[in-house]
Write a protein that holds these residues in place. Structure first.
Motif, PDB file in Angstrom:
ATOM      1  N   UNK A  17       0.848  -1.188   0.000  1.00  0.00           N
ATOM      2  CA  UNK A  17       0.000   0.000   0.000  1.00  0.00           C
ATOM      3  C   UNK A  17       0.886   1.241   0.000  1.00  0.00           C
ATOM      4  N   UNK A  18       0.343   2.374  -0.460  1.00  0.00           N
ATOM      5  CA  UNK A  18       1.168   3.582  -0.555  1.00  0.00           C
ATOM      6  C   UNK A  18       1.524   4.146   0.805  1.00  0.00           C
ATOM      7  N   UNK A  19       2.581   4.943   0.813  1.00  0.00           N
ATOM      8  CA  UNK A  19       3.010   5.621   2.037  1.00  0.00           C
ATOM      9  C   UNK A  19       2.942   7.124   1.807  1.00  0.00           C
ATOM     10  N   UNK A  20       2.963   7.867   2.920  1.00  0.00           N
ATOM     11  CA  UNK A  20       2.807   9.320   2.846  1.00  0.00           C
ATOM     12  C   UNK A  20       4.133  10.055   2.830  1.00  0.00           C
ATOM     13  N   UNK A  21       5.201   9.419   3.332  1.00  0.00           N
ATOM     14  CA  UNK A  21       6.489  10.112   3.454  1.00  0.00           C
ATOM     15  C   UNK A  21       7.588   9.103   3.697  1.00  0.00           C
ATOM     16  N   UNK A  22       8.830   9.591   3.653  1.00  0.00           N
ATOM     17  CA  UNK A  22      10.018   8.775   3.882  1.00  0.00           C
ATOM     18  C   UNK A  22      10.827   9.387   5.012  1.00  0.00           C
ATOM     19  N   UNK A  23      11.418   8.520   5.853  1.00  0.00           N
ATOM     20  CA  UNK A  23      12.382   8.952   6.859  1.00  0.00           C
ATOM     21  C   UNK A  23      13.672   8.180   6.684  1.00  0.00           C
ATOM     22  N   UNK A  24      14.807   8.797   6.983  1.00  0.00           N
ATOM     23  CA  UNK A  24      16.112   8.165   6.777  1.00  0.00           C
ATOM     24  C   UNK A  24      16.987   8.337   8.007  1.00  0.00           C
ATOM     25  N   UNK A  25      17.474   7.223   8.535  1.00  0.00           N
ATOM     26  CA  UNK A  25      18.472   7.234   9.603  1.00  0.00           C
ATOM     27  C   UNK A  25      19.819   6.866   9.015  1.00  0.00           C
ATOM     28  N   UNK A  26      20.900   7.301   9.677  1.00  0.00           N
ATOM     29  CA  UNK A  26      22.242   7.104   9.114  1.00  0.00           C
ATOM     30  C   UNK A  26      23.228   6.646  10.174  1.00  0.00           C
ATOM     31  N   UNK A  27      24.430   6.273   9.725  1.00  0.00           N
ATOM     32  CA  UNK A  27      25.466   5.723  10.595  1.00  0.00           C
ATOM     33  C   UNK A  27      26.104   6.746  11.530  1.00  0.00           C
ATOM     34  N   UNK A  28      26.009   8.013  11.206  1.00  0.00           N
ATOM     35  CA  UNK A  28      26.534   9.043  12.100  1.00  0.00           C
ATOM     36  C   UNK A  28      27.898   9.567  11.717  1.00  0.00           C
ATOM     37  N   UNK A  29      28.936   8.762  11.849  1.00  0.00           N
ATOM     38  CA  UNK A  29      30.297   9.271  11.720  1.00  0.00           C
ATOM     39  C   UNK A  29      31.022   8.776  10.468  1.00  0.00           C
ATOM     40  N   UNK A  30      30.322   8.088   9.583  1.00  0.00           N
ATOM     41  CA  UNK A  30      30.922   7.618   8.338  1.00  0.00           C
ATOM     42  C   UNK A  30      30.904   8.755   7.307  1.00  0.00           C
ATOM     43  N   UNK A  31      32.030   8.975   6.626  1.00  0.00           N
ATOM     44  CA  UNK A  31      32.170  10.163   5.782  1.00  0.00           C
ATOM     45  C   UNK A  31      32.699   9.805   4.398  1.00  0.00           C
ATOM     46  N   UNK A  32      32.496  10.737   3.454  1.00  0.00           N
ATOM     47  CA  UNK A  32      33.044  10.611   2.103  1.00  0.00           C
ATOM     48  C   UNK A  32      33.109  11.995   1.468  1.00  0.00           C
ATOM     49  N   UNK A  33      33.900  12.108   0.413  1.00  0.00           N
ATOM     50  CA  UNK A  33      33.888  13.303  -0.432  1.00  0.00           C
ATOM     51  C   UNK A  33      33.080  12.997  -1.679  1.00  0.00           C
ATOM     52  N   UNK A  34      32.346  14.012  -2.173  1.00  0.00           N
ATOM     53  CA  UNK A  34      31.491  13.795  -3.344  1.00  0.00           C
ATOM     54  C   UNK A  34      31.305  15.094  -4.102  1.00  0.00           C
ATOM     55  N   UNK A  35      30.886  14.953  -5.348  1.00  0.00           N
ATOM     56  CA  UNK A  35      30.697  16.088  -6.242  1.00  0.00           C
ATOM     57  C   UNK A  35      29.256  16.585  -6.119  1.00  0.00           C
ATOM     58  N   UNK A  36      29.036  17.794  -5.610  1.00  0.00           N
ATOM     59  CA  UNK A  36      27.654  18.270  -5.426  1.00  0.00           C
ATOM     60  C   UNK A  36      26.950  18.570  -6.743  1.00  0.00           C
ATOM     61  N   UNK A  37      27.699  18.712  -7.829  1.00  0.00           N
ATOM     62  CA  UNK A  37      27.073  18.980  -9.126  1.00  0.00           C
ATOM     63  C   UNK A  37      26.482  17.718  -9.740  1.00  0.00           C
TER      64      UNK A  37
END
Length: 481
Positions: free
Chosen positions: A68-88
């Motif tokens: 069945x459909x949902x109304x929204x999404x929530x996201x939890x994360x690891x906290x201290x894990x990092x990376x560099x990435x291209x914002x473009x």
């Protein structure tokens, strides 16, 4: 009343997703594994694209199971894990450096003179566990291109195009002014990150953007770091109660209310969450190796996996004098010894698999008990109970060891995946700001309660042996840059 929401917990060894309805509970679940590469020099990395793919796979699986459909999404994360990435383009520029990676010890060593200042400012001790040392290491050794952030900002950007992080995750970087809940110019300067473009800090219940990654467009309305999400789900919102989540590591958090309390006992002072512009705070104690220590023991062939803990451990009456310090990724609160390595002592020709299993359970439980007592001293009030969640709570042997060594009742969550339930609550709050926290968070009903079966004297004797074993751990040379 809001409709069902999709709650995604992107964790160290995998991603879990639940479709949660406030009235009907969990309607569907999904999961996808993640590979962490454990490398020489106490380094740990993950492929960012695999993290993102696991979010999509787990989320779509949960939605298919719910039907069945949902109304929204929530996201939890690891906290201290990092990376560099291209914002473009959203493309990763580095692998993800996982939270228990120790390569940034050299960054911390160079900042030793500012450790006290940084702790007062951010609530965090200077340690490679936190994000800022890893971010600085990436800038010094890998790339100066793009942005460097915790994984949540990258995942949200891939899902919605937004560039945000929630206040609690920002607090795990050591770049957040704990009192102001804003990026700290002084901390940024200390780590050589003063010119960095940083994500906007938003509430846990927010409107971060819209994603079509799971089908029809959905608002992303909940963001929260994993341990604080579990804290919320277990309704540890007032001083006097603590929770511990047993995942890859074990993490004890105790609420401190609407004011930050700087720990004098070696714990971390941090933001629990910010809702409707108002921050709540907590104390945090970490055990770096819990399920990962069980997996290590399984890798040696002692057990086949976590499901064997009770069967093998129950084959003997006690640990047979064996003491296990499972510092397989170093020691965190209250010792803060990134250099520490694990130890097994008291071995004999009569030592068997059951003794090793019991010693491991007691080693994990002893570290959690030390953190709980530290929180009690910081708060100046007893922690009457310990609420727990996570996969290892299925082990009655470990949970009984926890009750015995902490001398507190241990209340086991009926749903092991409390992190997803917590971020589901924030998604509801972001979707309907008229809701109260009490209305958004499920009622607390423990599935099982483990009461202490030994007295305080025996508990202290066992913990004293554990502390002696910790004190005997040798110093390990620092990792190379």
């Amino acid at each position: 009343m809001t409709g069902p929401v999709l709650a995604i917990d992107q964790g160290t060894s995998g991603t879990k997703a639940l479709v949660v309805c406030s009235g009907r509970g969990v309607l569907g679940a999904g999961s996808a594994p993640v590979t962490v590469r454990q490398l020489a020099g106490s380094r740990a990395e993950a492929d960012p694209e695999e993290l993102y793919a696991s979010v999509l796979a787990a989320g779509r699986q949960a939605l298919a199971a719910a039907g069945e459909p949902v109304a929204a999404v929530g996201l939890a994360n690891q906290g201290e894990t990092v990376l560099a990435w291209d914002p473009a383009t959203g493309e990763p520029l580095t692998d993800a450096i996982v939270w228990h990676d120790k390569r940034a010890e050299t960054v911390c060593a160079g900042l030793a003179a500012r450790a006290g200042e940084l702790r007062r400012l951010t609530g965090l001790p200077l340690d490679p566990y936190f994000a800022a040392p890893k971010m600085a290491w990436i800038r010094r050794h890998l790339t100066t291109e793009g942005v460097v952030t915790t994984t949540d900002s990258w995942l949200v950007h891939r899902l919605t195009g937004a560039f945000v992080t929630d206040a609690a995750t920002a607090g795990r970087t050591q770049l957040l002014d704990l009192d102001e809940v804003a990026w700290s110019p002084a901390a940024l300067d200390a780590f050589g990150l003063g010119g960095e473009r940083l994500p906007e800090i938003v509430d846990a219940g927010c409107h971060a953007g819209t994603t079509a990654a799971f089908g029809p467009p959905l608002p992303l309305t909940g963001l929260l770091v994993d341990q604080q999400a579990a804290l919320l789900a277990l309704r540890v919102t007032e001083p006097g109660t603590a929770k511990c989540t047993y995942g890859t590591g074990a993490f004890l958090l105790a609420a401190t209310g609407d004011r930050p309390r700087r720990s004098e006992q070696g714990l971390v002072s941090c933001v629990a969450w910010r809702l409707a512009g108002r921050a709540s705070y907590c104390l945090d104690g970490q055990v770096y190796a819990a399920a990962s220590a069980v997996a290590w023991l399984a890798g040696l062939g002692v057990i086949s996996g976590a499901r064997d803990l009770d069967r093998v451990g129950s084959s003997v009456a006690d640990s047979g004098g064996v003491t296990f310090v499972p510092a397989l990724a170093g020691l965190a609160a209250p010792w803060w010894r990134a250099d520490a390595r694990g130890s097994l002592t008291g071995l004999g020709l009569d030592t068997g698999p059951g003794h090793l299993v019991r010693a491991l359970c007691e080693g994990i439980a002893a570290q959690v008990a030390e953190a709980a007592d530290a929180a009690t001293r910081d708060l100046g009030t007893p922690l009457d109970t310990l609420r727990v969640d996570g996969g290892l709570t299925r082990s009655a042997l470990l949970m009984q060891a926890q009750a015995d060594l902490s001398q507190r009742p241990v209340e086991v969550s009926a749903v092991p995946d409390a992190t997803a339930l917590g971020v589901a609550a924030t998604a509801r709050l972001g979707l309907d700001p008229s809701l109260t926290v009490e209305e958004a968070v499920p009622a607390w009903r423990p599935a099982t309660v483990h009461e202490p079966r030994i007295g305080p004297a025996e508990a202290e004797e066992r913990r004293a042996r554990f502390r002696e074993a910790v004190d005997a751990l040798p110093q390990r040379p620092a990792v190379a840059p």
